[in-house]
Every structure is written in C-alpha cells, then in structure tokens.
Design an enzyme around this catalytic site. Structure first.
Site, PDB file in Angstrom:
ATOM      1  N   CYS A 177      -5.721  -9.878  -1.012  1.00 34.85           N
ATOM      2  CA  CYS A 177      -5.631  -9.518  -2.428  1.00 34.85           C
ATOM      3  C   CYS A 177      -6.296 -10.530  -3.378  1.00 34.85           C
ATOM      4  O   CYS A 177      -7.083 -10.117  -4.242  1.00 34.85           O
ATOM      5  CB  CYS A 177      -4.182  -9.315  -2.842  1.00 34.85           C
ATOM      6  SG  CYS A 177      -3.099  -8.756  -1.541  1.00 34.85           S
ATOM      7  N   ARG A 204      -1.317 -14.837   9.877  1.00 38.52           N
ATOM      8  CA  ARG A 204       0.072 -15.019   9.460  1.00 38.52           C
ATOM      9  C   ARG A 204       0.840 -15.676  10.585  1.00 38.52           C
ATOM     10  O   ARG A 204       0.716 -15.272  11.739  1.00 38.52           O
ATOM     11  CB  ARG A 204       0.722 -13.668   9.132  1.00 38.52           C
ATOM     12  CG  ARG A 204       0.071 -12.993   7.954  1.00 38.52           C
ATOM     13  CD  ARG A 204       0.692 -11.638   7.679  1.00 38.52           C
ATOM     14  NE  ARG A 204      -0.066 -10.961   6.624  1.00 38.52           N
ATOM     15  CZ  ARG A 204       0.153  -9.720   6.229  1.00 38.52           C
ATOM     16  NH1 ARG A 204       1.113  -9.020   6.797  1.00 38.52           N
ATOM     17  NH2 ARG A 204      -0.570  -9.178   5.280  1.00 38.52           N
ATOM     18  N   GLN A 216      -7.292  -6.257   8.505  1.00 36.63           N
ATOM     19  CA  GLN A 216      -6.783  -5.086   7.783  1.00 36.63           C
ATOM     20  C   GLN A 216      -7.948  -4.274   7.236  1.00 36.63           C
ATOM     21  O   GLN A 216      -8.950  -4.844   6.814  1.00 36.63           O
ATOM     22  CB  GLN A 216      -5.929  -5.539   6.597  1.00 36.63           C
ATOM     23  CG  GLN A 216      -4.668  -6.278   6.979  1.00 36.63           C
ATOM     24  CD  GLN A 216      -3.919  -6.720   5.739  1.00 36.63           C
ATOM     25  OE1 GLN A 216      -4.446  -7.448   4.916  1.00 36.63           O
ATOM     26  NE2 GLN A 216      -2.684  -6.271   5.602  1.00 36.63           N
ATOM     27  N   ASP A 238      -8.448  -3.148   4.381  1.00 36.07           N
ATOM     28  CA  ASP A 238      -7.764  -3.373   3.110  1.00 36.07           C
ATOM     29  C   ASP A 238      -8.560  -2.798   1.948  1.00 36.07           C
ATOM     30  O   ASP A 238      -9.783  -2.727   1.999  1.00 36.07           O
ATOM     31  CB  ASP A 238      -7.600  -4.884   2.913  1.00 36.07           C
ATOM     32  CG  ASP A 238      -6.345  -5.212   2.140  1.00 36.07           C
ATOM     33  OD1 ASP A 238      -5.712  -4.274   1.623  1.00 36.07           O
ATOM     34  OD2 ASP A 238      -6.004  -6.403   2.052  1.00 36.07           O
ATOM     35  N   HIS A 254      -8.237  -2.523  -2.618  1.00 39.57           N
ATOM     36  CA  HIS A 254      -7.511  -2.633  -3.883  1.00 39.57           C
ATOM     37  C   HIS A 254      -8.210  -1.744  -4.885  1.00 39.57           C
ATOM     38  O   HIS A 254      -9.425  -1.842  -5.048  1.00 39.57           O
ATOM     39  CB  HIS A 254      -7.469  -4.090  -4.346  1.00 39.57           C
ATOM     40  CG  HIS A 254      -6.689  -4.953  -3.403  1.00 39.57           C
ATOM     41  ND1 HIS A 254      -7.268  -5.552  -2.308  1.00 39.57           N
ATOM     42  CD2 HIS A 254      -5.366  -5.256  -3.356  1.00 39.57           C
ATOM     43  CE1 HIS A 254      -6.330  -6.208  -1.631  1.00 39.57           C
ATOM     44  NE2 HIS A 254      -5.170  -6.046  -2.238  1.00 39.57           N
ATOM     45  N   HIS A 309      -2.648  -1.620  -3.671  1.00 32.41           N
ATOM     46  CA  HIS A 309      -3.158  -2.116  -2.394  1.00 32.41           C
ATOM     47  C   HIS A 309      -3.006  -0.947  -1.441  1.00 32.41           C
ATOM     48  O   HIS A 309      -2.008  -0.244  -1.505  1.00 32.41           O
ATOM     49  CB  HIS A 309      -2.306  -3.230  -1.792  1.00 32.41           C
ATOM     50  CG  HIS A 309      -1.852  -4.283  -2.716  1.00 32.41           C
ATOM     51  ND1 HIS A 309      -2.270  -5.578  -2.603  1.00 32.41           N
ATOM     52  CD2 HIS A 309      -0.981  -4.263  -3.747  1.00 32.41           C
ATOM     53  CE1 HIS A 309      -1.675  -6.308  -3.528  1.00 32.41           C
ATOM     54  NE2 HIS A 309      -0.892  -5.545  -4.229  1.00 32.41           N
TER      55      HIS A 309
HETATM   56 ZN   LIG Z   1      -3.403  -6.501  -1.359  1.00 34.36          ZN
END
Ligand SMILES: [Zn+2]
Ligand SMILES: [Zn+2]
Length: 636
Positions: free
Chosen positions: A334, A363, A381, A383, A385, A511
């Site tokens: 993010c 992580r 990911q 991912d 946004h 997200h």
């Molecule tokens: Zn995010």
C-alpha cells in the site's frame, strides 16, 4: 403443565421435570433417535436435562452443525478418559471441538505421543464406545472443584476465571476422568459411532511461548462408520493432491526448511506456471483500465511510521540496518502505491485511478504456522489500490466482482461465495461514512446478483470489506479475494483530488486482491487439479517420445516445428523403453505424448497419446499444433 415453544412456533405442554429426550420422544421416535442435545432459551443442554420452566426449545439432531460439534467435543472427553486411564500422572488441560471439523485435547505430559500411542488411544476409545457408558453430569461448588483440581494448574486457572458459584463436571461412566465442563455432550459413548485419532503436536498453554509445553492430540468423530470411511477417503485424496509433495515431484517448487522456513524456490517449470498466471493477470488488468506499477521491497522507517504499520504490524515486519538508519522490508504494497498516487496532484476528472502490482511482500510468521506455499513468509500479492470519487464506489466494486468471477471461472473453479464484513466495535471514521460505503458494497453485490453472508462486526477497523471464498474439487473452501475499503491510509498519506469547485477532497481508496497470494493460489490450483493442470497452465504441454534412438533426428525436427508456434514441448532422449517414458510422462501429468517411430518418420506424421490415454495415429504436425492453439484459447 409447562408450555414449551418449538422452532415451528407450535406449543407443547409437558410435565414439569420432563427431560429433553422424553420431549423429543413425545414428538416422534425418529427425532428421539437423532437427538443429540438441545438449546433451551439460548442455553445448550444435555438430553437428560430436566425442563423446569416455560421455554423455547430447539433439539439438535445428528445432521446439525451443533450436533457434530457436540459429538466431537464429547469425543475429546473420551480421549481424556483414555489417556488418564493409561497415564494417571498426565494433567488434562482443555479439549474443544474445532470449527473446521474434529477436536483436540491438550495434555501436560512428560512424554510426547507417537503413532503407536495414538493407535492405542484409538483402540481404547473404541472399547469405551462399545460399552455405551453414560456422560454423567455433576454440579459442585467452586471450592469443592478447587479441591478436586488442586494438583492440576490448568484446570485451576480455568476455575479462577469462572464467576458462578456452582460449576459442572462430567464423567464418562463411574470411573472416567472427571472433567470440568459446561457441556453439553452426547448422552452416552455409544452415540459416538466412530472415532479416528489423527495426529499429535506440541503447543504452549494458551498459545504463550513462555508457558508450559502441552501435547495436543487431534481426532475426529462421526455418528457412523460410513461417514468415517468417506472422511478417510477424502483425506487420502487430499494427501495424494498435497502441493507440498506435488511441487517437488513435478519439479515446480519447494519450500525446504534448510535455506529458510517459509521461503519458496520456484524452479524453471514452476516459473513457467507463474509467468502464465502473471501474463494473464497483466493482460486482464490492462484491459480493465488498471495502471501497472512496481515498488521497492524496502522503505525507510518513517514511511512505515506514516502508514501506521509500525504501530500495529511491527512484529510481522523484518527490520534491516541501512547505514545508520533503520529500514523495513515491506509487509504490504500500500505505501508504495500511495506515494505513486501522490507524485502529482489529481483532478476529479482523472478518477478512478487503479494501480496494480504483482507485489512481493515479507511477513514474519511463527514457524509452527508455516505450511508449504499455503502459509509462507515471503509471497507475492496480485495487489491493487483503486482511488475514486465517493460516488464511484459501487461501480468500482462491481468491476472488481466481475473480474473475480471471470478469473475464477477461467482457472476452473465452479463455486465461490461472498462475505460482507461490517463495522467492528473499535473503528475509525464516522458512522455516516461507514453506512455509506457498506451500503455501496451491498448495492454492488446485489447488482451483481450475488448471495452473500454478512459477517457482523468483522470488518477491519479502517473500513468494511468483501471476502470471497473458493470451493475446490474436494469441497474445501479457500479465502482468496479481498476487497477492502480504507478510510485510514488516505488520511495518513494525505491523498487528495481537486473537485470541480477547485477545492481538495479525499478520494475513497480500496485495496483488493483476487488470487490473494499468487504462491498460495498456485498451491490451491495444484491441489484442485491433483497436479493435472489444464493445457493452458501446463508448464510442459507435450513431450516427444522417440521409440528408438534411430528416431531421434525426426523427434528433434518435430520438437522444433511444434515449439515454433509457441507450444511448450520437450523431448525424452533417455535410453529407457517407450513404455517407461510414457509412464514417466503420465506421472508428470503432461497433457500430450507425441510418439515417434519408423512409420511416423516415413510418413512425416506423428502419433499422439493424451494423458487420458486416448491414442491417435498418423496426425499431421500442423493439425496438432492448431488443435492445441485452439484449445488453449478456449480457456480464455
Ligand atoms: Zn493495500
Ligand atoms: Zn465437555
């Protein structure tokens, strides 16, 4: 006479003191036979509970989720009795049923339990099942219970948390282990049709590393043997499909402990699979109006202060010394995307802006929780946004839902379900903004004609979300996609756009991931297909098998012809016999075997054997290539 209200709203009159079982019998013998326990005015009770007041009564029958949970928890008591009989010094701690099925019991013991122990426990448990001993309930004052458990510090700790002055204990038969428990349980051990002790592991009391080590025994119980047999079959099938075995076996990837627990190595073939997924992802996202970006793996400490990660996520983050500064490896993508948005100012006309990245994050996870590619410490990911005007939320969510549907269908799943998580007790943002965005999520789900379950209060503290769980070929559910509204990060990074009045406003930010973690998605795909990936995903789509080495030259020619058109093909030049090579290709789940012998060479043709065993002789090379091309395109 007492009036009791049944779930169908009918009223039944009974004598005060009648027990639940007799009530069930008065309604019907079938109900009595299937009854396991009951719910009286919201409290779960045993079948031999005597009804003393007017109440609402719901009887749990064998088919219900509650009954299965009660059955499994009862089986946990049974294991406590068995273990205590064999090892009187052992201190039982707790033995709940597990939501996903089965039960466990934790024991404080001076030895771990091995396979032989577990099968002995199972054998002894079955003996007690045959005796059909009752689950007897006993009620005592708290201080009496404290005397009984004075030598068991775990039960004593549980007792300390109990507010009531009277506690209940249960005992199987006359001399089973007397266990502290609220109940309810099955009326007698005979109700436990079948039990299987699955495995054991070592855990810490209350999950606290600083506390005592306990031996946890896992098991599962069924009302009848038929259900146990079908469970064992499913389990065997799941083991056969285990991605931790298939990964190395098919030469795709491995997560060996030696070089770093929770870190995966993707081998050449695994990387081909990865690339197919990534290329698919890239094409789909470009078509859907996303901008693809790349962000680094490390940022300075102040970025993570600004994002808030150091406040609530620090224990999962890897710190790195960079000169005199402290940096952190990214656990999420993010902040990078927020900074990319903020590189310049944006007008309302530019929104929505959709940034997407195949972003690798790290992580820290406890080593005990790591599990192949399903739970790793480094993963990627898919991912994204999305920055939008508040009134674009519904449309954007709808767009993501459509993408989710398209993706899962293409990857071969039949069923997936939606959950909407709403505002938790602790949250930021006004009620108004929560209501508005939750309403937008609901509207989008309705517009997409999705049934969804509401998870009341299970949203993140910074916004409501939609989760999507996929069902695999074995009927297991996997949570993959998350669509998360965020009221927090736009504030922290001062994300704005200029409205048509020249003032600055906060956009809405979501997200979202669709695969979730790509690594984990690959594991799920492999297990879903049992290693037999569809043609378009197969790292090797065809293998050329020359019958003897006299055909090697022609085999090379065929390989070149096929490869020219972008097909993924290999040749097996090994000196093995053809049957062996076919078996090998079959084991590797290669969709097509191209058999080359004298006849094929003479006619400039090929013979094809599919992995389903279908054989076609005398096929033109070009016909085969076009057929495969057509089939690959069909998937997308
Ligand atoms: Zn995010
Ligand atoms: Zn119990």
């Amino acid at each position: 006479m007492l009036k009791i209200r049944l779930p169908d709203r009918s009223i039944l009159k009974i004598q005060r003191g009648t027990n639940v079982y007799d009530v069930a019998k008065s309604i019907g013998l079938g109900l009595a036979r299937d009854a396991v326990a009951a719910n009286i005015n919201g409290k779960k009770v045993d079948l031999h509970y005597k009804i003393g007041e007017e109440c609402k009564l719901k009887i749990f029958t064998k088919q219900s989720k509650e009954a299965i949970s009660i059955l499994n928890h009862s089986a946990a008591h049974l294991i406590a009795t068995v273990v205590k009989n064999l090892y009187p010094d052992v201190k039982p701690a707790i033995g709940p049923s597990i939501d996903s099925g089965g039960f466990y019991y934790d024991f404080y013991s001076n030895k771990p339990y091995f396979k032989e122990d577990l099968s002995l426990f199972e054998e002894k448990a079955n003996e007690i099942i045959k005796l059909d001993l009752p689950f007897n309930r006993l009620e005592l004052y708290l201080d009496q219970a404290e005397v009984i458990y004075s030598k068991n510090r775990f039960k004593m700790e549980i007792l300390q948390d109990i507010k009531e002055s009277i506690v209940s204990l249960y005992q199987i038969g006359e001399d089973g282990y007397l266990d502290l428990c609220k109940g309810p349980h099955v009326p007698s051990t005979g109700k436990i049709g079948a039990i299987k002790i699955l495995t054991s592991s070592s855990v810490h009391w209350k999950g606290d590393q600083g506390r005592e080590k306990l031996q946890r025994i896992y098991g599962i119980a069924f009302f009848n043997n038929k259900d146990l047999i079908s469970f064992l079959k499913r389990r065997e099938e799941a083991e056969r499909r285990d991605h931790r075995i298939l990964g190395p076996q098919l030469d795709l990837f491995d997560t060996a402990k030696a070089y770093g627990p929770g870190m995966a190595l993707f081998y050449p073939k695994g990387t081909i699979l990865w690339e197919i997924i990534e290329e698919f992802w890239r094409k789909e996202h470009r078509n859907a109006g996303y901008d693809i970006v790349r962000t680094p793996h490390l940022f300075r400490e102040n970025v993570w202060e600004q994002s808030g990660h150091l406040d609530y996520y620090k224990e999962n983050m890897y710190p790195v010394d960079v000169g005199k500064e402290k940096w952190y490896v990214k656990p999420m993508n993010c902040p990078g995307h927020m900074m990319i948005y903020n590189r310049k100012s944006h007008s309302y006309r530019e929104l929505p802006i959709r940034l997407a990245e195949f972003g690798t994050v790290y992580r820290y996870e406890l080593s005990g929780t790591l599990n192949g590619l399903l739970r790793v410490r480094g993963f990627t990911q898919d991912d994204s946004h999305i920055f939008m005007l508040p009134d674009q939320l519904e449309e954007e969510i709808l767009g993501v839902i459509k993408m989710v549907d398209r993706f899962y269908k293409i990857f071969g799943f039949q069923e997936w379900i939606y959950h909407l998580s709403t505002r938790p007790d602790k949250s930021i943002g006004t009620k108004e903004i929560w209501d508005q965005s939750t309403y937008a999520l609901k509207k989008a789900l309705n517009k997409a004609k999705k049934n969804y379950k509401i998870k009341e209060g299970e949203g993140a503290f910074y916004g409501p979300k939609i989760d999507i769980d996929v069902k695999d070929a074995l009927g297991r559910m996997w949570q993959l996609a998350t669509i998360q509204v965020d009221f927090n990060l736009p504030e922290r990074f001062d994300i704005t756009y200029m409205g048509d009045d020249g003032n600055y406003y906060r956009p809405v930010v979501i997200h979202r991931v669709i695969f979730g973690a790509v690594d984990r998605f690959i594991a799920i795909l492999l297990e879903h297909y049992g290693g037999k990936l569809p043609l378009w995903l197969s790292p090797v789509q065809a293998i050329v098998i020359p019958i003897t080495d006299r055909n090697n030259e022609y085999a090379k020619f065929v390989e070149k012809e096929i490869r020219k058109d972008g097909m993924r093909v290999e040749v097996d030049f090994s000196p093995e016999r053809m049957e062996y090579k076919i078996r090998e290709a079959q084991m590797n789940h290669i969709p097509y075997m191209i058999i080359i012998g004298q006849k094929e060479e003479k006619n400039n043709k090929i013979s094809i054997r599919s992995r389903q065993g279908k054989i076609r002789k005398g096929v033109m090379i070009q016909d085969f290539v076009s057929e495969v091309h057509r089939k690959v395109l069909e998937y997308q």
